[in-house]
Scaffold this motif. Structure first.
Motif, PDB file in Angstrom:
ATOM      1  N   GLU A  29      -4.187  -1.941   5.884  1.00 37.44           N
ATOM      2  CA  GLU A  29      -4.099  -0.430   6.349  1.00 37.44           C
ATOM      3  C   GLU A  29      -5.077  -0.646   7.404  1.00 37.44           C
ATOM      4  N   ASN A  40      -4.050  -2.808  10.311  1.00 39.54           N
ATOM      5  CA  ASN A  40      -4.218  -2.092  11.976  1.00 39.54           C
ATOM      6  C   ASN A  40      -4.611  -0.480  12.057  1.00 39.54           C
ATOM      7  N   ARG A  41      -5.472   0.012  10.936  1.00 39.61           N
ATOM      8  CA  ARG A  41      -6.408   0.874  12.313  1.00 39.61           C
ATOM      9  C   ARG A  41      -7.731   0.429  13.092  1.00 39.61           C
ATOM     10  N   ASP A  69      -5.365  -0.568  16.300  1.00 45.60           N
ATOM     11  CA  ASP A  69      -5.382   0.952  16.613  1.00 45.60           C
ATOM     12  C   ASP A  69      -5.945   1.271  17.172  1.00 45.60           C
ATOM     13  N   PRO A  78       1.393  -1.982  21.325  1.00 45.76           N
ATOM     14  CA  PRO A  78       1.002  -3.037  20.632  1.00 45.76           C
ATOM     15  C   PRO A  78       1.829  -4.390  21.176  1.00 45.76           C
TER      16      PRO A  78
END
Length: 199
Positions: free
Chosen positions: A148, A151-152, A155, A165
């Motif tokens: 997480e 990915n944060r 992003d 992506p």
């Protein structure tokens, strides 16, 4: 020399006489450039190959992953997309995680974001996290928390630089031994027990 490369390719139009499928013609075009290695395709590529090859009169960009015996086509796009080729480098630390976005065509670092590793809520150091991993569901919780975080950060980078992506074709993750086990969901228990052997 990244593992995955984006390559501009021209695939001849279908002919009545040759009986070659779209995949056969694409494979031959790849083999003209890369040699007579076998070419492998996932089902997602096969579902779109006809439309992509006809979109730009046979000009397309293939993303290839090479191994010793074959070329793996992992993406097929219409037209010349070779300048839209990115990679990420991820450093997973016990305290912080950093993600760096790299433009492979230019060989330039576009940006870096870092944040605290969300695993901190499960323990401040590697020993407490190894202990936490032994709880029911603990290992999966630790794996999910670090992903997480990654990915944060990723992003944030792709939004900042207006990148899809799917344009990220290569990724490298570095971490200490315990963090490597946790991001992969591998039991780290024996790292803390003599003779301190990682999986």
């Amino acid at each position: 020399d990244p593992l995955a490369v984006k390559w501009l390719i021209q695939v001849p139009a279908p002919q009545h006489e040759d009986g070659l499928s779209d995949v056969d013609r694409l494979s031959r075009a790849i083999q003209r450039e890369w040699g007579s290695l076998d070419v492998a395709y996932p089902i997602g590529i096969l579902r779109n190959v006809a439309e992509v090859l006809r979109d730009e009169a046979g000009e397309g960009t293939v993303t290839l992953v090479r191994d010793a015996k074959k070329m793996n086509v992992v993406r097929l796009e219409p037209g010349d997309q070779t300048t839209r080729n990115y990679a990420i480098a991820v450093d997973i630390g016990t305290t912080t995680v950093a993600v760096q976005l790299i433009h492979l065509t230019m060989g330039a670092i576009l940006g870096t974001h870092s944040a605290y590793n969300d695993q901190i809520a499960c323990g401040q150091d590697v020993i407490s996290r190894i202990n936490y991993a032994q709880r029911p569901g603990g290992l999966e919780t630790l794996r999910a928390r670090v992903l997480e975080t990654v990915n944060r950060l990723l992003d944030e980078l792709v939004r900042r630089y207006d990148i899809a992506p799917g344009e990220i074709t290569n990724a490298v993750i570095s971490a200490n031994t315990t963090m490597t086990h946790l991001v992969l969901g591998v039991n780290p228990e024996y790292i803390r027990l003599a003779p301190y052997t990682p999986a």
